[in-house]
Design a protein around this motif. Structure first.
Motif, PDB file in Angstrom:
ATOM      1  N   ALA A  97      -1.479   5.793  11.921  1.00 36.43           N
ATOM      2  CA  ALA A  97      -2.697   5.016  11.717  1.00 36.43           C
ATOM      3  C   ALA A  97      -2.372   3.770  10.898  1.00 36.43           C
ATOM      4  CB  ALA A  97      -3.739   5.865  10.990  1.00 36.43           C
ATOM      5  N   ASP A  98      -3.299   2.814  10.898  1.00 37.97           N
ATOM      6  CA  ASP A  98      -3.176   1.622  10.071  1.00 37.97           C
ATOM      7  C   ASP A  98      -2.958   2.031   8.617  1.00 37.97           C
ATOM      8  OD1 ASP A  98      -3.712   0.159  12.346  1.00 37.97           O
ATOM      9  OD2 ASP A  98      -5.666  -0.555  11.669  1.00 37.97           O
ATOM     10  N   ASP A  99      -2.269   1.211   7.864  1.00 44.42           N
ATOM     11  CA  ASP A  99      -2.008   1.526   6.459  1.00 44.42           C
ATOM     12  C   ASP A  99      -3.278   1.552   5.617  1.00 44.42           C
ATOM     13  OD1 ASP A  99       0.682   1.980   6.800  1.00 44.42           O
ATOM     14  OD2 ASP A  99       1.303  -0.012   6.151  1.00 44.42           O
ATOM     15  N   LEU A 100      -4.322   0.886   6.033  1.00 45.28           N
ATOM     16  CA  LEU A 100      -5.590   0.974   5.304  1.00 45.28           C
ATOM     17  C   LEU A 100      -6.178   2.376   5.378  1.00 45.28           C
ATOM     18  CD1 LEU A 100      -7.453  -2.326   6.217  1.00 45.28           C
ATOM     19  CD2 LEU A 100      -6.552  -1.660   3.986  1.00 45.28           C
ATOM     20  N   CYS A 101      -5.793   3.118   6.385  1.00 51.27           N
ATOM     21  CA  CYS A 101      -6.340   4.459   6.625  1.00 51.27           C
ATOM     22  C   CYS A 101      -5.378   5.502   6.072  1.00 51.27           C
ATOM     23  CB  CYS A 101      -6.558   4.672   8.116  1.00 51.27           C
ATOM     24  SG  CYS A 101      -7.614   3.428   8.856  1.00 51.27           S
ATOM     25  N   GLY A 102      -5.377   5.631   4.754  1.00 53.53           N
ATOM     26  CA  GLY A 102      -4.470   6.555   4.119  1.00 53.53           C
ATOM     27  C   GLY A 102      -5.015   7.065   2.812  1.00 53.53           C
ATOM     28  N   ALA A 103      -4.245   7.949   2.187  1.00 53.39           N
ATOM     29  CA  ALA A 103      -4.652   8.562   0.925  1.00 53.39           C
ATOM     30  C   ALA A 103      -3.415   8.968   0.144  1.00 53.39           C
ATOM     31  CB  ALA A 103      -5.510   9.796   1.190  1.00 53.39           C
ATOM     32  N   TYR A 104      -3.542   9.005  -1.185  1.00 48.61           N
ATOM     33  CA  TYR A 104      -2.471   9.516  -2.032  1.00 48.61           C
ATOM     34  C   TYR A 104      -2.463  11.035  -1.937  1.00 48.61           C
ATOM     35  CZ  TYR A 104      -2.425   4.891  -4.225  1.00 48.61           C
ATOM     36  OH  TYR A 104      -2.339   3.538  -4.458  1.00 48.61           O
ATOM     37  N   ALA A 105      -1.354  11.578  -1.458  1.00 49.70           N
ATOM     38  CA  ALA A 105      -1.212  13.034  -1.313  1.00 49.70           C
ATOM     39  C   ALA A 105       0.234  13.420  -1.562  1.00 49.70           C
ATOM     40  CB  ALA A 105      -1.634  13.479   0.083  1.00 49.70           C
ATOM     41  N   VAL A 115     -10.328   2.951  -3.768  1.00 45.85           N
ATOM     42  CA  VAL A 115     -10.857   2.455  -5.047  1.00 45.85           C
ATOM     43  C   VAL A 115      -9.698   2.128  -5.996  1.00 45.85           C
ATOM     44  CG1 VAL A 115     -12.198   3.108  -7.096  1.00 45.85           C
ATOM     45  CG2 VAL A 115     -13.091   3.595  -4.809  1.00 45.85           C
ATOM     46  N   ILE A 116      -8.690   3.006  -6.042  1.00 49.26           N
ATOM     47  CA  ILE A 116      -7.528   2.779  -6.908  1.00 49.26           C
ATOM     48  C   ILE A 116      -6.744   1.550  -6.442  1.00 49.26           C
ATOM     49  CG2 ILE A 116      -5.279   3.721  -7.603  1.00 49.26           C
ATOM     50  CD1 ILE A 116      -6.673   6.513  -7.568  1.00 49.26           C
ATOM     51  N   LEU A 117      -6.542   1.424  -5.133  1.00 52.93           N
ATOM     52  CA  LEU A 117      -5.824   0.247  -4.602  1.00 52.93           C
ATOM     53  C   LEU A 117      -6.520  -1.041  -5.012  1.00 52.93           C
ATOM     54  CD1 LEU A 117      -4.898   1.476  -1.022  1.00 52.93           C
ATOM     55  CD2 LEU A 117      -3.280   0.909  -2.854  1.00 52.93           C
ATOM     56  N   HIS A 118      -7.841  -1.055  -4.967  1.00 51.77           N
ATOM     57  CA  HIS A 118      -8.591  -2.243  -5.362  1.00 51.77           C
ATOM     58  C   HIS A 118      -8.447  -2.483  -6.866  1.00 51.77           C
ATOM     59  CE1 HIS A 118     -12.174  -4.623  -6.427  1.00 51.77           C
ATOM     60  NE2 HIS A 118     -11.799  -5.289  -5.339  1.00 51.77           N
ATOM     61  N   ALA A 119      -8.606  -1.425  -7.660  1.00 51.17           N
ATOM     62  CA  ALA A 119      -8.511  -1.557  -9.117  1.00 51.17           C
ATOM     63  C   ALA A 119      -7.111  -2.025  -9.544  1.00 51.17           C
ATOM     64  CB  ALA A 119      -8.828  -0.220  -9.799  1.00 51.17           C
ATOM     65  N   ASP A 120      -6.082  -1.603  -8.817  1.00 52.65           N
ATOM     66  CA  ASP A 120      -4.701  -2.000  -9.125  1.00 52.65           C
ATOM     67  C   ASP A 120      -4.342  -3.379  -8.575  1.00 52.65           C
ATOM     68  OD1 ASP A 120      -4.362   0.408 -10.425  1.00 52.65           O
ATOM     69  OD2 ASP A 120      -3.112   1.319  -8.854  1.00 52.65           O
ATOM     70  N   GLY A 121      -5.266  -3.990  -7.834  1.00 53.02           N
ATOM     71  CA  GLY A 121      -5.017  -5.323  -7.292  1.00 53.02           C
ATOM     72  C   GLY A 121      -4.218  -5.354  -6.005  1.00 53.02           C
ATOM     73  N   VAL A 122      -3.955  -4.196  -5.417  1.00 55.44           N
ATOM     74  CA  VAL A 122      -3.221  -4.151  -4.157  1.00 55.44           C
ATOM     75  C   VAL A 122      -4.122  -4.636  -3.018  1.00 55.44           C
ATOM     76  CG1 VAL A 122      -1.985  -2.662  -2.523  1.00 55.44           C
ATOM     77  CG2 VAL A 122      -1.761  -2.278  -4.977  1.00 55.44           C
ATOM     78  N   LEU A 123      -5.385  -4.251  -3.069  1.00 57.19           N
ATOM     79  CA  LEU A 123      -6.391  -4.733  -2.122  1.00 57.19           C
ATOM     80  C   LEU A 123      -7.344  -5.658  -2.869  1.00 57.19           C
ATOM     81  CD1 LEU A 123      -7.352  -1.474  -0.207  1.00 57.19           C
ATOM     82  CD2 LEU A 123      -5.753  -3.251   0.512  1.00 57.19           C
ATOM     83  N   LYS A 124      -7.688  -6.749  -2.274  1.00 56.85           N
ATOM     84  CA  LYS A 124      -8.594  -7.700  -2.933  1.00 56.85           C
ATOM     85  C   LYS A 124      -9.862  -7.867  -2.144  1.00 56.85           C
ATOM     86  CE  LYS A 124      -4.676  -9.950  -4.850  1.00 56.85           C
ATOM     87  NZ  LYS A 124      -4.445 -10.235  -6.138  1.00 56.85           N
ATOM     88  N   ILE A 170       0.842  -1.201   0.000  1.00 63.08           N
ATOM     89  CA  ILE A 170       0.000   0.000   0.000  1.00 63.08           C
ATOM     90  C   ILE A 170       0.874   1.247   0.000  1.00 63.08           C
ATOM     91  CG2 ILE A 170      -1.623   1.385   1.362  1.00 63.08           C
ATOM     92  CD1 ILE A 170      -2.942  -1.227   2.265  1.00 63.08           C
ATOM     93  N   ARG A 171       1.843   1.290   0.904  1.00 61.20           N
ATOM     94  CA  ARG A 171       2.706   2.471   0.996  1.00 61.20           C
ATOM     95  C   ARG A 171       3.510   2.660  -0.294  1.00 61.20           C
ATOM     96  NH1 ARG A 171       3.506  -0.107   5.760  1.00 61.20           N
ATOM     97  NH2 ARG A 171       5.723  -0.467   5.387  1.00 61.20           N
ATOM     98  N   ASP A 172       4.036   1.583  -0.843  1.00 56.15           N
ATOM     99  CA  ASP A 172       4.823   1.677  -2.076  1.00 56.15           C
ATOM    100  C   ASP A 172       3.976   2.082  -3.274  1.00 56.15           C
ATOM    101  OD1 ASP A 172       7.080   0.905  -0.678  1.00 56.15           O
ATOM    102  OD2 ASP A 172       7.071  -1.166  -1.432  1.00 56.15           O
ATOM    103  N   SER A 173       2.689   1.792  -3.234  1.00 53.56           N
ATOM    104  CA  SER A 173       1.820   2.089  -4.373  1.00 53.56           C
ATOM    105  C   SER A 173       1.695   3.589  -4.648  1.00 53.56           C
ATOM    106  CB  SER A 173       0.417   1.497  -4.152  1.00 53.56           C
ATOM    107  OG  SER A 173      -0.302   2.239  -3.184  1.00 53.56           O
ATOM    108  N   ALA A 174       2.080   4.415  -3.703  1.00 52.84           N
ATOM    109  CA  ALA A 174       1.976   5.868  -3.879  1.00 52.84           C
ATOM    110  C   ALA A 174       2.968   6.394  -4.914  1.00 52.84           C
ATOM    111  CB  ALA A 174       2.190   6.586  -2.547  1.00 52.84           C
ATOM    112  N   ARG A 175       4.057   5.645  -5.138  1.00 56.20           N
ATOM    113  CA  ARG A 175       5.056   6.111  -6.105  1.00 56.20           C
ATOM    114  C   ARG A 175       4.427   6.251  -7.487  1.00 56.20           C
ATOM    115  NH1 ARG A 175       8.626   1.799  -4.980  1.00 56.20           N
ATOM    116  NH2 ARG A 175       8.936   2.023  -2.767  1.00 56.20           N
ATOM    117  N   GLY A 176       4.528   7.438  -8.054  1.00 48.12           N
ATOM    118  CA  GLY A 176       4.023   7.677  -9.397  1.00 48.12           C
ATOM    119  C   GLY A 176       2.539   7.990  -9.478  1.00 48.12           C
ATOM    120  N   LYS A 177       1.853   7.996  -8.330  1.00 46.50           N
ATOM    121  CA  LYS A 177       0.427   8.314  -8.324  1.00 46.50           C
ATOM    122  C   LYS A 177       0.239   9.826  -8.237  1.00 46.50           C
ATOM    123  CE  LYS A 177      -1.749   4.267  -8.206  1.00 46.50           C
ATOM    124  NZ  LYS A 177      -0.790   3.315  -8.693  1.00 46.50           N
TER     125      LYS A 177
END
Length: 113
Positions: free
Chosen positions: A60-68, A104-113, A19-26
């Motif tokens: 906070a838990d990593d689920l509780c985050g946002a791309y910023a 929504v993006i994490l789910h679409a990218d397959g990071v969250l299932k 999740i944390r790594d997924s922010a790169r390039g977003k």
């Protein structure tokens, strides 16, 4: 789920490096005044409230985050002044909207299932 939400003794905070790594390039989803709008400084911005597991020097838990971007995150975290023309509630609303979009993006990218 955090101990604060379920009323139990201290349990391990949820961490997910993917999740944390997924922010790169977003793209930054907060887009506060002064936002660079690019992708080079986007991070996984953690929620600041207790409901997400924050407290006692814990993020906070990593689920509780946002791309910023680092600019918007610094405003949300209180490290930078709130820009003229907006209020603290606008900053929180921008973060919460970014959070929903990020999940929504994490789910679409397959990071969250």
């Amino acid at each position: 789920m955090t101990a604060r939400l379920i009323g139990m003794g201290k349990i391990k905070t949820y961490r997910n490096q993917k999740i944390r790594d997924s922010a790169r390039g977003k793209e930054c989803l907060m887009k506060l005044p002064g936002c660079c709008g690019g992708t080079e400084s986007t991070i996984w911005s953690h929620y600041r409230g207790e409901a997400g597991g924050k407290g006692m020097s814990l993020k906070a838990d990593d689920l509780c985050g946002a791309y910023a971007c680092t600019h918007c995150d610094a405003i949300y975290d209180g490290q930078k002044m709130i820009p003229n023309g907006i209020e603290r509630v606008d900053v929180w609303l921008a973060w919460h909207n970014a959070h929903i979009q990020s999940i929504v993006i994490l789910h679409a990218d397959g990071v969250l299932k």
